[in-house]
Design an enzyme around this catalytic site. Sequence first.
Site, PDB file in Angstrom:
ATOM      1  N   HIS A  17     -46.726-114.924 -37.091  1.00 52.08           N
ATOM      2  CA  HIS A  17     -45.779-114.838 -35.968  1.00 52.08           C
ATOM      3  C   HIS A  17     -46.540-114.567 -34.666  1.00 52.08           C
ATOM      4  O   HIS A  17     -46.265-115.180 -33.625  1.00 52.08           O
ATOM      5  CB  HIS A  17     -44.794-113.680 -36.175  1.00 52.08           C
ATOM      6  CG  HIS A  17     -43.810-113.870 -37.275  1.00 52.08           C
ATOM      7  ND1 HIS A  17     -43.660-112.959 -38.304  1.00 52.08           N
ATOM      8  CD2 HIS A  17     -42.903-114.846 -37.518  1.00 52.08           C
ATOM      9  CE1 HIS A  17     -42.712-113.362 -39.120  1.00 52.08           C
ATOM     10  NE2 HIS A  17     -42.230-114.516 -38.677  1.00 52.08           N
ATOM     11  N   LYS A  41     -29.730-111.962 -44.871  1.00 48.13           N
ATOM     12  CA  LYS A  41     -31.018-112.513 -45.319  1.00 48.13           C
ATOM     13  C   LYS A  41     -31.551-111.715 -46.517  1.00 48.13           C
ATOM     14  O   LYS A  41     -31.568-110.487 -46.486  1.00 48.13           O
ATOM     15  CB  LYS A  41     -32.018-112.462 -44.161  1.00 48.13           C
ATOM     16  CG  LYS A  41     -33.294-113.194 -44.443  1.00 48.13           C
ATOM     17  CD  LYS A  41     -33.536-114.331 -43.514  1.00 48.13           C
ATOM     18  CE  LYS A  41     -34.761-115.107 -43.983  1.00 48.13           C
ATOM     19  NZ  LYS A  41     -35.228-116.077 -43.057  1.00 48.13           N
ATOM     20  N   ARG A  93     -44.880-124.312 -40.352  1.00 50.16           N
ATOM     21  CA  ARG A  93     -46.006-124.139 -41.266  1.00 50.16           C
ATOM     22  C   ARG A  93     -46.068-125.348 -42.201  1.00 50.16           C
ATOM     23  O   ARG A  93     -46.581-126.388 -41.858  1.00 50.16           O
ATOM     24  CB  ARG A  93     -45.838-122.846 -42.069  1.00 50.16           C
ATOM     25  CG  ARG A  93     -45.925-121.585 -41.231  1.00 50.16           C
ATOM     26  CD  ARG A  93     -45.356-120.403 -41.946  1.00 50.16           C
ATOM     27  NE  ARG A  93     -43.974-120.656 -42.335  1.00 50.16           N
ATOM     28  CZ  ARG A  93     -43.184-119.819 -42.989  1.00 50.16           C
ATOM     29  NH1 ARG A  93     -43.655-118.668 -43.379  1.00 50.16           N
ATOM     30  NH2 ARG A  93     -41.942-120.130 -43.267  1.00 50.16           N
ATOM     31  N   SER A 131     -43.289-113.653 -44.098  1.00 49.30           N
ATOM     32  CA  SER A 131     -42.882-112.253 -44.251  1.00 49.30           C
ATOM     33  C   SER A 131     -42.577-111.964 -45.717  1.00 49.30           C
ATOM     34  O   SER A 131     -42.910-110.894 -46.238  1.00 49.30           O
ATOM     35  CB  SER A 131     -41.640-111.956 -43.415  1.00 49.30           C
ATOM     36  OG  SER A 131     -41.934-112.124 -42.056  1.00 49.30           O
TER      37      SER A 131
HETATM   38  O1  PNS Z   1     -37.242-115.937 -39.198  1.00 48.22           O
HETATM   39  P1  PNS Z   1     -36.065-116.756 -39.610  1.00 48.22           P
HETATM   40  O2  PNS Z   1     -35.224-115.967 -40.605  1.00 48.22           O
HETATM   41  O3  PNS Z   1     -36.419-118.117 -40.097  1.00 48.22           O
HETATM   42  O4  PNS Z   1     -35.170-116.955 -38.291  1.00 48.22           O
HETATM   43  C1  PNS Z   1     -33.949-117.643 -38.351  1.00 48.22           C
HETATM   44  C2  PNS Z   1     -33.127-117.404 -37.079  1.00 48.22           C
HETATM   45  C3  PNS Z   1     -32.880-115.917 -36.897  1.00 48.22           C
HETATM   46  C4  PNS Z   1     -33.915-117.915 -35.884  1.00 48.22           C
HETATM   47  C5  PNS Z   1     -31.806-118.179 -37.220  1.00 48.22           C
HETATM   48  O5  PNS Z   1     -31.189-117.798 -38.421  1.00 48.22           O
HETATM   49  C6  PNS Z   1     -30.866-117.939 -36.071  1.00 48.22           C
HETATM   50  O6  PNS Z   1     -31.040-118.496 -35.011  1.00 48.22           O
HETATM   51  N1  PNS Z   1     -29.845-117.081 -36.301  1.00 48.22           N
HETATM   52  C7  PNS Z   1     -28.838-116.749 -35.309  1.00 48.22           C
HETATM   53  C8  PNS Z   1     -27.489-117.400 -35.637  1.00 48.22           C
HETATM   54  C9  PNS Z   1     -27.493-118.844 -35.161  1.00 48.22           C
HETATM   55  O7  PNS Z   1     -27.496-119.108 -33.983  1.00 48.22           O
HETATM   56  N2  PNS Z   1     -27.519-119.799 -36.133  1.00 48.22           N
HETATM   57  C10 PNS Z   1     -27.686-121.222 -35.845  1.00 48.22           C
HETATM   58  C11 PNS Z   1     -26.449-121.960 -35.538  1.00 48.22           C
HETATM   59  S1  PNS Z   1     -25.237-121.874 -36.770  1.00 48.22           S
END
Ligand code: PNS
Length: 161
Positions: A17, A41, A93, A131
């Site tokens: 990250h 999650k 990745r 993670s």
């Molecule tokens: O590190 P991650 O878990 O891959 O991150 C995912 C994240 C947090 C970026 C994604 O789940 C997100 O944007 N969540 C907020 C809710 C949202 O806007 N979802 C997308 C449209 S439904």
Amino acid sequence: MKRAIVPGTFDPITEGHLDIIRRTAQLFDSVLVAVAASPTKGASGPLFSLEERVELVRSSIAEFSNVEVKPFDGLLVKFAQDEDATVVVKGLRVVTDFEYEFQMAAMNYTLDTTLETMFIMSSPKYMYLSSSIVRELARLGGPYRNFVPECVYEALKKKYE
Ligand code: PNS
């Protein structure tokens, strides 16, 4: 001023990250690391609380003058609008990341066509770092010191003591 948002669950933040955040900070005037609450999650929610995840990111980004961190809950596009960010930056990745990221980027673009999503390819040395793999190594007593900032190493050690 170009402001980018780097969203994620950061449970916990890893060197992978940080690599993406560092490179984003070189491309934009201002960078906001957005830590998502992500309550659903994992099987029982994130290992670290939202407050802990934000604090671990805060300690890890101290050296960057144009990077800040904030928590958010709800839609990313709404948070980006509230924060005047016009670009979402995500790390890519392995190929398996692509389908999920493509879906997210497409939905976010549908919700707000003024918010662009950009991808930065992960550095080869972090290509297989996540993670969840770090959490697994910590839980099972494997070596993970080189994959996370010092503060995260200490926090994981405490969790699994
Ligand atoms: O590190 P991650 O878990 O891959 O991150 C995912 C994240 C947090 C970026 C994604 O789940 C997100 O944007 N969540 C907020 C809710 C949202 O806007 N979802 C997308 C449209 S439904």
